[in-house]
Design an enzyme around this catalytic site. Sequence first.
Site, PDB file in Angstrom:
ATOM      1  CE1 TYR A 145      -3.984   2.076   0.462  1.00 29.45           C
ATOM      2  CE2 TYR A 145      -2.800   3.090   2.284  1.00 29.45           C
ATOM      3  CZ  TYR A 145      -3.862   3.083   1.409  1.00 29.45           C
ATOM      4  OH  TYR A 145      -4.810   4.081   1.473  1.00 29.45           O
ATOM      5  CB  SER A 189     -15.601   0.179  10.564  1.00 33.84           C
ATOM      6  OG  SER A 189     -14.359  -0.365  10.185  1.00 33.84           O
ATOM      7  N   PRO A 274       2.152   1.791  12.689  1.00 32.00           N
ATOM      8  CG  PRO A 274       1.822   3.067  10.770  1.00 32.00           C
ATOM      9  CD  PRO A 274       1.429   1.768  11.427  1.00 32.00           C
TER      10      PRO A 274
HETATM   11  N1  UDP Z   1      -6.723  -1.317  15.471  1.00 29.78           N
HETATM   12  C1  UDP Z   1      -7.103  -1.918  16.654  1.00 29.78           C
HETATM   13  N2  UDP Z   1      -8.159  -2.774  16.621  1.00 29.78           N
HETATM   14  C2  UDP Z   1      -8.849  -3.054  15.487  1.00 29.78           C
HETATM   15  C3  UDP Z   1      -8.459  -2.429  14.286  1.00 29.78           C
HETATM   16  C4  UDP Z   1      -7.373  -1.568  14.306  1.00 29.78           C
HETATM   17  O1  UDP Z   1      -6.504  -1.682  17.708  1.00 29.78           O
HETATM   18  O2  UDP Z   1      -9.806  -3.843  15.564  1.00 29.78           O
HETATM   19  C5  UDP Z   1      -5.588  -0.373  15.510  1.00 29.78           C
HETATM   20  C6  UDP Z   1      -4.495  -0.639  14.499  1.00 29.78           C
HETATM   21  O3  UDP Z   1      -3.573  -1.580  14.975  1.00 29.78           O
HETATM   22  C7  UDP Z   1      -3.909   0.758  14.320  1.00 29.78           C
HETATM   23  C8  UDP Z   1      -5.097   1.683  14.534  1.00 29.78           C
HETATM   24  O4  UDP Z   1      -6.071   0.908  15.202  1.00 29.78           O
HETATM   25  O5  UDP Z   1      -2.991   1.020  15.338  1.00 29.78           O
HETATM   26  C9  UDP Z   1      -5.690   2.180  13.226  1.00 29.78           C
HETATM   27  O6  UDP Z   1      -5.877   1.078  12.413  1.00 29.78           O
HETATM   28  P1  UDP Z   1      -6.702   1.160  11.076  1.00 29.78           P
HETATM   29  O7  UDP Z   1      -6.672  -0.216  10.469  1.00 29.78           O
HETATM   30  O8  UDP Z   1      -8.016   1.771  11.336  1.00 29.78           O
HETATM   31  O9  UDP Z   1      -5.908   2.200  10.172  1.00 29.78           O
HETATM   32  P2  UDP Z   1      -4.356   2.363   9.800  1.00 29.78           P
HETATM   33  O10 UDP Z   1      -3.526   1.386  10.582  1.00 29.78           O
HETATM   34  O11 UDP Z   1      -4.277   2.115   8.338  1.00 29.78           O
HETATM   35  O12 UDP Z   1      -4.056   3.762  10.186  1.00 29.78           O
END
Ligand code: UDP
Length: 314
Positions: A145, A189, A274
Amino acid sequence: MIEVLLAGGCGFIGSHLADRLCRRNDVSRIVVVDNLWTGRIENLSAIDDIRVEFVRADVEHFKSDTQFDEIYHLASPASPPWYMAQPLRTISANVLGAMNLLGMLKPGGVICYTSTSEVYGDPLVNPQPESYRGSVDCTGPRSSYDESKRCVEAMLFGASNVHGTRVKVARLFNVYGPRTRPDDGRAVSNFITQALRGEPLTVYGDGSQSRSWGHIDDIVDGLERYFWSDGTDYSGPLNIGNDREISVLEVAQFINASFPGSPIVFLPPVPQDPTNRRPDLTLCNQVLPGWKCQIPYEEGVLRSVDWFRREMRL
Ligand code: UDP
Protein backbone atom coordinates in the site's frame (compact mmCIF):
# COMPACT_ATOMS: atom_id res chain seq x y z
CA MET A 1 -19.33 20.16 -20.85
CA ILE A 2 -16.99 18.08 -18.77
CA GLU A 3 -16.61 14.30 -18.97
CA VAL A 4 -15.42 12.70 -15.75
CA LEU A 5 -13.93 9.30 -15.00
CA LEU A 6 -14.19 8.19 -11.38
CA ALA A 7 -12.19 5.04 -10.65
CA GLY A 8 -13.14 3.40 -7.37
CA GLY A 9 -16.48 5.20 -7.30
CA CYS A 10 -18.24 2.38 -5.45
CA GLY A 11 -15.82 2.54 -2.55
CA PHE A 12 -16.21 4.20 0.81
CA ILE A 13 -14.68 7.54 -0.17
CA GLY A 14 -15.22 7.20 -3.93
CA SER A 15 -18.98 6.90 -3.58
CA HIS A 16 -19.16 10.05 -1.48
CA LEU A 17 -17.14 11.82 -4.17
CA ALA A 18 -19.63 10.49 -6.74
CA ASP A 19 -22.46 12.14 -4.77
CA ARG A 20 -20.59 15.44 -4.86
CA LEU A 21 -19.85 15.18 -8.59
CA CYS A 22 -23.57 14.72 -9.22
CA ARG A 23 -24.21 18.14 -7.64
CA ARG A 24 -22.24 19.83 -10.42
CA ASN A 25 -24.03 21.29 -13.42
CA ASP A 26 -20.91 21.69 -15.58
CA VAL A 27 -20.51 17.91 -15.92
CA SER A 28 -22.21 16.00 -18.74
CA ARG A 29 -21.04 12.47 -17.98
CA ILE A 30 -19.63 10.60 -14.99
CA VAL A 31 -18.18 7.17 -15.76
CA VAL A 32 -17.74 5.16 -12.56
CA VAL A 33 -15.29 2.27 -12.88
CA ASP A 34 -15.09 -0.23 -10.05
CA ASN A 35 -14.37 -3.95 -9.82
CA LEU A 36 -16.32 -4.28 -6.55
CA TRP A 37 -13.36 -5.84 -4.76
CA THR A 38 -13.71 -3.62 -1.70
CA GLY A 39 -16.34 -1.29 -3.17
CA ARG A 40 -20.04 -2.09 -3.11
CA ILE A 41 -22.64 -1.23 -5.71
CA GLU A 42 -25.10 -0.32 -2.93
CA ASN A 43 -22.91 2.69 -2.23
CA LEU A 44 -24.31 4.27 -5.40
CA SER A 45 -27.93 3.50 -4.53
CA ALA A 46 -28.59 7.09 -3.40
CA ILE A 47 -27.70 8.33 -6.90
CA ASP A 48 -30.46 8.75 -9.45
CA ASP A 49 -28.70 10.63 -12.24
CA ILE A 50 -28.69 9.74 -15.93
CA ARG A 51 -25.22 11.22 -16.32
CA VAL A 52 -23.74 8.39 -14.24
CA GLU A 53 -22.59 5.22 -16.05
CA PHE A 54 -21.28 2.29 -14.04
CA VAL A 55 -18.68 -0.05 -15.57
CA ARG A 56 -17.56 -3.10 -13.62
CA ALA A 57 -13.88 -3.40 -14.47
CA ASP A 58 -10.42 -3.38 -12.95
CA VAL A 59 -8.97 0.12 -13.12
CA GLU A 60 -5.84 -1.21 -14.77
CA HIS A 61 -7.78 -3.02 -17.53
CA PHE A 62 -10.60 -0.55 -18.22
CA LYS A 63 -10.61 0.79 -21.77
CA SER A 64 -12.48 3.72 -23.25
CA ASP A 65 -12.44 5.74 -26.46
CA THR A 66 -13.19 8.88 -24.46
CA GLN A 67 -10.49 11.29 -23.46
CA PHE A 68 -11.67 12.54 -20.08
CA ASP A 69 -11.45 16.12 -18.83
CA GLU A 70 -11.17 15.04 -15.22
CA ILE A 71 -10.01 11.71 -13.83
CA TYR A 72 -10.24 10.69 -10.17
CA HIS A 73 -8.25 7.67 -9.04
CA LEU A 74 -9.64 6.23 -5.81
CA ALA A 75 -9.48 2.59 -6.89
CA SER A 76 -7.53 0.96 -4.08
CA PRO A 77 -8.22 -0.96 -0.92
CA ALA A 78 -7.30 1.15 2.12
CA SER A 79 -7.80 -1.24 5.02
CA PRO A 80 -4.65 -3.05 6.17
CA PRO A 81 -6.16 -6.58 6.33
CA TRP A 82 -7.56 -6.18 2.81
CA TYR A 83 -4.43 -4.84 1.15
CA MET A 84 -2.13 -7.14 3.13
CA ALA A 85 -4.12 -10.15 1.90
CA GLN A 86 -3.60 -9.17 -1.77
CA PRO A 87 -0.42 -7.13 -2.08
CA LEU A 88 0.12 -7.66 -5.81
CA ARG A 89 -3.44 -6.73 -6.63
CA THR A 90 -3.09 -3.62 -4.46
CA ILE A 91 0.04 -2.53 -6.30
CA SER A 92 -1.58 -3.27 -9.64
CA ALA A 93 -4.70 -1.22 -8.86
CA ASN A 94 -2.70 1.78 -7.77
CA VAL A 95 0.29 1.78 -10.08
CA LEU A 96 -0.95 0.09 -13.26
CA GLY A 97 -4.31 1.75 -12.66
CA ALA A 98 -2.74 5.21 -12.60
CA MET A 99 -0.69 4.41 -15.72
CA ASN A 100 -3.83 3.26 -17.56
CA LEU A 101 -5.83 6.30 -16.44
CA LEU A 102 -3.11 8.73 -17.53
CA GLY A 103 -3.56 7.40 -21.06
CA MET A 104 -7.23 8.42 -21.00
CA LEU A 105 -6.63 12.01 -19.91
CA LYS A 106 -7.59 14.67 -22.42
CA PRO A 107 -4.74 17.14 -23.16
CA GLY A 108 -5.17 19.93 -20.61
CA GLY A 109 -7.31 17.71 -18.37
CA VAL A 110 -6.59 17.04 -14.71
CA ILE A 111 -5.93 13.76 -12.90
CA CYS A 112 -6.62 13.70 -9.17
CA TYR A 113 -5.32 11.05 -6.82
CA THR A 114 -6.07 10.16 -3.22
CA SER A 115 -2.69 9.31 -1.78
CA THR A 116 -2.28 8.63 1.90
CA SER A 117 -0.58 9.55 5.15
CA GLU A 118 0.92 6.05 4.85
CA VAL A 119 3.59 7.66 2.66
CA TYR A 120 4.97 8.93 5.99
CA GLY A 121 5.26 5.33 7.26
CA ASP A 122 5.98 5.16 11.00
CA PRO A 123 6.77 8.86 11.24
CA LEU A 124 9.71 10.23 13.17
CA VAL A 125 8.24 13.76 13.19
CA ASN A 126 4.84 14.72 14.51
CA PRO A 127 2.75 16.31 13.08
CA GLN A 128 3.75 15.37 9.54
CA PRO A 129 4.16 18.18 6.98
CA GLU A 130 4.10 17.34 3.28
CA SER A 131 7.85 17.98 3.16
CA TYR A 132 8.51 15.05 5.53
CA ARG A 133 9.89 12.23 3.42
CA GLY A 134 8.65 9.42 5.57
CA SER A 135 9.91 6.31 7.22
CA VAL A 136 8.66 3.39 5.15
CA ASP A 137 10.00 -0.17 4.98
CA CYS A 138 9.72 -1.42 1.42
CA THR A 139 9.95 -5.02 2.66
CA GLY A 140 7.39 -4.57 5.45
CA PRO A 141 3.80 -5.83 5.74
CA ARG A 142 2.29 -2.49 4.74
CA SER A 143 4.60 -1.89 1.80
CA SER A 144 2.21 -2.91 -0.99
CA TYR A 145 0.00 0.00 0.00
CA ASP A 146 2.58 2.54 1.15
CA GLU A 147 4.98 2.02 -1.72
CA SER A 148 2.34 1.85 -4.44
CA LYS A 149 0.91 5.16 -3.21
CA ARG A 150 4.42 6.60 -3.24
CA CYS A 151 5.04 5.23 -6.72
CA VAL A 152 1.85 6.80 -8.08
CA GLU A 153 2.88 10.10 -6.54
CA ALA A 154 6.24 9.73 -8.33
CA MET A 155 4.43 8.95 -11.57
CA LEU A 156 2.09 11.94 -11.32
CA PHE A 157 4.71 14.45 -10.22
CA GLY A 158 7.00 13.13 -12.97
CA ALA A 159 4.22 13.62 -15.52
CA SER A 160 3.59 17.11 -14.14
CA ASN A 161 7.23 18.21 -13.97
CA VAL A 162 8.38 16.74 -17.27
CA HIS A 163 5.25 16.74 -19.43
CA GLY A 164 3.19 19.51 -17.86
CA THR A 165 0.29 17.18 -16.98
CA ARG A 166 -2.18 18.79 -14.55
CA VAL A 167 -2.27 16.67 -11.40
CA LYS A 168 -3.68 16.98 -7.90
CA VAL A 169 -2.47 14.73 -5.12
CA ALA A 170 -4.23 14.67 -1.75
CA ARG A 171 -2.71 12.76 1.15
CA LEU A 172 -5.61 11.51 3.24
CA PHE A 173 -5.26 10.68 6.91
CA ASN A 174 -7.61 8.18 8.59
CA VAL A 175 -11.23 8.51 7.51
CA TYR A 176 -14.31 6.89 9.05
CA GLY A 177 -18.05 7.02 8.67
CA PRO A 178 -21.02 5.73 6.68
CA ARG A 179 -20.31 3.32 3.80
CA THR A 180 -17.31 1.76 5.47
CA ARG A 181 -17.83 -1.96 4.92
CA PRO A 182 -18.90 -3.70 8.14
CA ASP A 183 -16.11 -6.23 7.42
CA ASP A 184 -13.59 -3.49 6.53
CA GLY A 185 -11.35 -4.27 9.51
CA ARG A 186 -10.21 -0.78 10.47
CA ALA A 187 -10.37 0.48 14.03
CA VAL A 188 -13.48 2.67 14.17
CA SER A 189 -15.66 0.39 12.08
CA ASN A 190 -14.40 -2.69 13.94
CA PHE A 191 -15.19 -1.18 17.33
CA ILE A 192 -18.65 -0.05 16.23
CA THR A 193 -19.62 -3.36 14.60
CA GLN A 194 -18.22 -5.29 17.55
CA ALA A 195 -20.21 -3.12 19.97
CA LEU A 196 -23.41 -3.54 17.97
CA ARG A 197 -22.96 -7.33 18.04
CA GLY A 198 -22.20 -7.29 21.77
CA GLU A 199 -18.67 -8.58 21.14
CA PRO A 200 -15.44 -7.40 22.81
CA LEU A 201 -13.66 -4.41 21.28
CA THR A 202 -10.32 -5.64 19.93
CA VAL A 203 -7.46 -3.25 20.69
CA TYR A 204 -4.20 -4.35 19.06
CA GLY A 205 -1.23 -3.81 21.38
CA ASP A 206 -1.74 -1.47 24.34
CA GLY A 207 -3.80 1.03 22.33
CA SER A 208 -1.36 3.90 22.92
CA GLN A 209 -0.76 4.23 19.18
CA SER A 210 -2.58 7.25 17.80
CA ARG A 211 -4.36 8.32 14.65
CA SER A 212 -6.20 11.46 13.52
CA TRP A 213 -9.64 10.43 12.38
CA GLY A 214 -11.65 12.59 10.03
CA HIS A 215 -15.36 12.09 9.44
CA ILE A 216 -16.12 11.29 5.80
CA ASP A 217 -18.35 14.38 5.35
CA ASP A 218 -15.52 16.69 6.40
CA ILE A 219 -12.94 14.88 4.30
CA VAL A 220 -15.10 14.90 1.18
CA ASP A 221 -15.74 18.63 1.72
CA GLY A 222 -11.98 19.09 1.61
CA LEU A 223 -11.57 16.91 -1.47
CA GLU A 224 -14.37 18.70 -3.31
CA ARG A 225 -12.81 22.07 -2.58
CA TYR A 226 -9.33 20.96 -3.58
CA PHE A 227 -10.25 18.94 -6.65
CA TRP A 228 -12.72 21.30 -8.30
CA SER A 229 -14.71 23.89 -6.39
CA ASP A 230 -11.96 26.25 -5.14
CA GLY A 231 -10.34 26.66 -8.55
CA THR A 232 -6.85 26.02 -7.20
CA ASP A 233 -4.22 24.60 -9.55
CA TYR A 234 -1.95 23.52 -6.71
CA SER A 235 -0.63 20.09 -7.68
CA GLY A 236 0.08 18.89 -4.16
CA PRO A 237 0.89 16.85 -2.27
CA LEU A 238 -1.68 18.24 0.15
CA ASN A 239 -2.48 16.79 3.58
CA ILE A 240 -6.21 16.49 4.15
CA GLY A 241 -7.31 15.20 7.51
CA ASN A 242 -8.26 15.95 11.06
CA ASP A 243 -5.42 17.30 13.18
CA ARG A 244 -6.94 16.09 16.44
CA GLU A 245 -4.84 13.10 17.40
CA ILE A 246 -6.47 10.39 19.51
CA SER A 247 -5.15 7.11 20.84
CA VAL A 248 -6.77 3.88 19.70
CA LEU A 249 -7.54 3.05 23.33
CA GLU A 250 -9.38 6.34 23.77
CA VAL A 251 -11.62 5.54 20.79
CA ALA A 252 -12.34 2.07 22.17
CA GLN A 253 -13.09 3.54 25.61
CA PHE A 254 -15.48 6.08 24.12
CA ILE A 255 -17.42 3.35 22.32
CA ASN A 256 -17.26 1.09 25.37
CA ALA A 257 -18.87 3.88 27.45
CA SER A 258 -21.94 3.69 25.20
CA PHE A 259 -21.86 -0.11 24.96
CA PRO A 260 -20.77 -1.40 28.36
CA GLY A 261 -21.66 -4.95 27.27
CA SER A 262 -18.64 -4.88 24.99
CA PRO A 263 -15.47 -4.95 27.10
CA ILE A 264 -12.11 -3.97 25.68
CA VAL A 265 -9.73 -6.86 25.01
CA PHE A 266 -6.06 -6.40 24.20
CA LEU A 267 -4.71 -8.51 21.34
CA PRO A 268 -1.07 -8.79 20.20
CA PRO A 269 0.30 -5.70 18.47
CA VAL A 270 0.27 -5.58 14.68
CA PRO A 271 3.82 -5.76 13.22
CA GLN A 272 5.09 -2.34 12.11
CA ASP A 273 1.89 -0.61 13.22
CA PRO A 274 2.69 3.13 13.00
CA THR A 275 2.86 4.63 16.49
CA ASN A 276 1.42 8.02 15.57
CA ARG A 277 -0.15 10.02 12.77
CA ARG A 278 -1.24 13.63 12.65
CA PRO A 279 -1.38 15.99 9.69
CA ASP A 280 0.43 19.28 9.69
CA LEU A 281 -2.28 21.41 8.05
CA THR A 282 -0.23 24.59 7.50
CA LEU A 283 -0.22 24.12 3.74
CA CYS A 284 -3.83 22.98 3.67
CA ASN A 285 -4.87 26.16 5.48
CA GLN A 286 -3.24 28.19 2.69
CA VAL A 287 -4.62 26.17 -0.22
CA LEU A 288 -8.11 25.65 1.27
CA PRO A 289 -8.57 28.63 3.61
CA GLY A 290 -11.24 28.07 6.20
CA TRP A 291 -11.51 24.33 5.64
CA LYS A 292 -11.03 22.06 8.60
CA CYS A 293 -12.71 19.03 10.09
CA GLN A 294 -15.78 20.27 11.94
CA ILE A 295 -17.30 17.06 13.26
CA PRO A 296 -15.88 16.00 16.64
CA TYR A 297 -15.18 12.28 16.69
CA GLU A 298 -17.58 11.78 19.59
CA GLU A 299 -20.43 13.04 17.38
CA GLY A 300 -19.08 11.38 14.23
CA VAL A 301 -18.81 8.02 15.94
CA LEU A 302 -22.37 8.20 17.25
CA ARG A 303 -23.65 9.15 13.79
CA SER A 304 -21.72 6.22 12.36
CA VAL A 305 -23.24 3.89 14.95
CA ASP A 306 -26.69 4.80 13.61
CA TRP A 307 -25.60 4.06 10.05
CA PHE A 308 -24.01 0.72 10.93
CA ARG A 309 -27.09 -0.26 12.95
CA ARG A 310 -29.26 0.24 9.87
CA GLU A 311 -26.71 -1.36 7.56
CA MET A 312 -26.40 -4.45 9.76
CA ARG A 313 -30.16 -4.49 10.40
CA LEU A 314 -29.60 -4.59 14.16
N1 UDP B 1 -6.72 -1.32 15.47
C1 UDP B 1 -7.10 -1.92 16.65
N2 UDP B 1 -8.16 -2.77 16.62
C2 UDP B 1 -8.85 -3.05 15.49
C3 UDP B 1 -8.46 -2.43 14.29
C4 UDP B 1 -7.37 -1.57 14.31
O1 UDP B 1 -6.50 -1.68 17.71
O2 UDP B 1 -9.81 -3.84 15.56
C5 UDP B 1 -5.59 -0.37 15.51
C6 UDP B 1 -4.49 -0.64 14.50
O3 UDP B 1 -3.57 -1.58 14.97
C7 UDP B 1 -3.91 0.76 14.32
C8 UDP B 1 -5.10 1.68 14.53
O4 UDP B 1 -6.07 0.91 15.20
O5 UDP B 1 -2.99 1.02 15.34
C9 UDP B 1 -5.69 2.18 13.23
O6 UDP B 1 -5.88 1.08 12.41
P1 UDP B 1 -6.70 1.16 11.08
O7 UDP B 1 -6.67 -0.22 10.47
O8 UDP B 1 -8.02 1.77 11.34
O9 UDP B 1 -5.91 2.20 10.17
P2 UDP B 1 -4.36 2.36 9.80
O10 UDP B 1 -3.53 1.39 10.58
O11 UDP B 1 -4.28 2.12 8.34
O12 UDP B 1 -4.06 3.76 10.19
